[in-house]
Design an enzyme around this catalytic site. Structure first.
Site, PDB file in Angstrom:
ATOM      1  N   GLU A  43      28.436 -31.461  74.829  1.00 34.54           N
ATOM      2  CA  GLU A  43      27.813 -30.461  74.085  1.00 34.54           C
ATOM      3  C   GLU A  43      28.345 -30.440  72.139  1.00 34.54           C
ATOM      4  O   GLU A  43      29.322 -29.923  71.967  1.00 34.54           O
ATOM      5  CB  GLU A  43      28.237 -28.941  75.269  1.00 34.54           C
ATOM      6  CG  GLU A  43      27.320 -28.013  74.242  1.00 34.54           C
ATOM      7  CD  GLU A  43      27.333 -26.553  74.417  1.00 34.54           C
ATOM      8  OE1 GLU A  43      27.377 -25.454  75.357  1.00 34.54           O
ATOM      9  OE2 GLU A  43      29.363 -26.215  75.755  1.00 34.54           O
ATOM     10  N   LYS A 116      19.266 -24.671  76.778  1.00 34.29           N
ATOM     11  CA  LYS A 116      19.838 -23.889  77.879  1.00 34.29           C
ATOM     12  C   LYS A 116      19.380 -22.493  78.216  1.00 34.29           C
ATOM     13  O   LYS A 116      19.338 -21.563  77.709  1.00 34.29           O
ATOM     14  CB  LYS A 116      21.569 -23.287  76.544  1.00 34.29           C
ATOM     15  CG  LYS A 116      22.962 -23.038  77.773  1.00 34.29           C
ATOM     16  CD  LYS A 116      23.900 -22.651  76.369  1.00 34.29           C
ATOM     17  CE  LYS A 116      25.014 -22.733  77.375  1.00 34.29           C
ATOM     18  NZ  LYS A 116      26.597 -23.140  76.792  1.00 34.29           N
ATOM     19  N   CYS A 153      26.898 -27.244  79.848  1.00 34.28           N
ATOM     20  CA  CYS A 153      27.812 -25.939  79.911  1.00 34.28           C
ATOM     21  C   CYS A 153      27.422 -25.210  80.631  1.00 34.28           C
ATOM     22  O   CYS A 153      27.215 -24.955  81.641  1.00 34.28           O
ATOM     23  CB  CYS A 153      28.366 -25.595  78.609  1.00 34.28           C
ATOM     24  SG  CYS A 153      30.154 -25.580  78.093  1.00 34.28           S
TER      25      CYS A 153
END
Length: 288
Positions: A43, A116, A153
């Site tokens: 990431e 995300k 993540c």
């Protein structure tokens, strides 16, 4: 039979963006030479994990997806090597900012962008200061080597993310991440094994291979520091670790799978046949 070799990379990042990109490209080349068809990079690999602090100057690191120099460079690399590359980047879109991923196919074409969905907020991981919660929904792309989905993540802690992508047809799940020690005032905790087991469960529950890529090294912010766990890994469709790295080694690992064989096993196991969506209303409400 459709055989695929997946790779996870890991390395330390500095404030020399050029050096970070070159390191990522070098590891992708090495993985491709080892036979990888799809290579996952960690990431936000272009810089250190800047979200330790709330600093307005860090917004200057963001760039639009369209015409993004990093994505263009990685697209050229994907085309040259014939590999699929999920590319994590800090996106600016109008007045909003997202923690995003561009899925680059093996011909260099950008298939789309995922933003995300779950944004953490806590000591050392102050992402809500920088990132708007993603508005793309979960994404699955048909690449040269199979249908691939990716979270980013914090998404990895939510089984709904993995299940959604699996229901959309994902045959492989990717999770680029940045996770390490919890800085003060959090109590001392080593979450590495919890982190791994959570994602191993996603692989097992959906019977798909899963690839996780994390950074290594100690990064210092204005209020503390994080030592990243590394420990990047690949899980098989039963959740078993079939390839993994240590907490501090730089490099990559690979693992190979037969996607047709996995499809047969997944279908025969009945995981999706026996679902009862009409009973799952509680997960669609914040209060359960």
């Amino acid at each position: 039979m459709r055989h695929i070799t997946l790779a996870a990379t890991q390395f330390a990042c500095s404030w020399d963006a050029r050096a970070n990109i070159d390191k990522a490209k070098s590891l992708v080349r090495d993985a491709a030479k080892a036979g990888a068809h799809a290579v996952l990079i960690q990431e936000l690999f272009e810089t250190p994990y800047f979200c330790q602090d709330q600093l307005v100057d860090h917004f200057k690191l963001a760039a639009p997806a369209e015409g993004n120099p990093l994505i263009a460079e990685m697209s050229d690399l994907a085309k040259e090597l014939g590999v699929v590359l999920p590319v994590s980047f800090f996106e600016r879109a109008g007045r909003a900012h997202f923690n995003s991923l561009a899925m680059v196919d093996a011909d260099g074409k950008v298939l789309g962008v995922y933003r995300k969905s779950h944004i953490p907020d806590g000591p050392g991981y102050q992402e809500k200061y920088y990132f708007t919660p993603g508005d793309t929904g979960f994404k699955v792309w048909q690449t040269k080597f199979g249908a691939m989905g990716s979270g980013i993540c914090w998404d990895q802690w939510f089984p709904e993310s993995a299940r959604s992508m699996a229901l959309m047809g994902a045959e492989v799940l990717f999770y680029p991440t940045a996770i390490g020690t919890e800085p003060p005032p959090a109590p001392p905790v080593d979450s590495r094994d919890h982190w791994r087991r959570t994602m191993q469960g996603h692989a097992a529950a959906n019977m798909v291979p899963l690839v996780a890529s994390n950074r290594i090294g100690k990064e210092t912010g204005s209020a503390g520091e994080i030592t990243f766990y590394g420990s990047s890994f690949i899980a098989d469709p039963t959740g078993g670790l079939v390839a993994d790295m240590s907490r501090d080694e730089e490099g990559f690992v690979t693992a190979s799978f037969d996607l047709d064989e996995i499809h047969q096993a997944r279908t025969s196991w009945g995981l999706f046949r026996d679902r009862r969506p009409e009973l799952y209303g509680a997960i669609g409400r914040h209060h359960g």
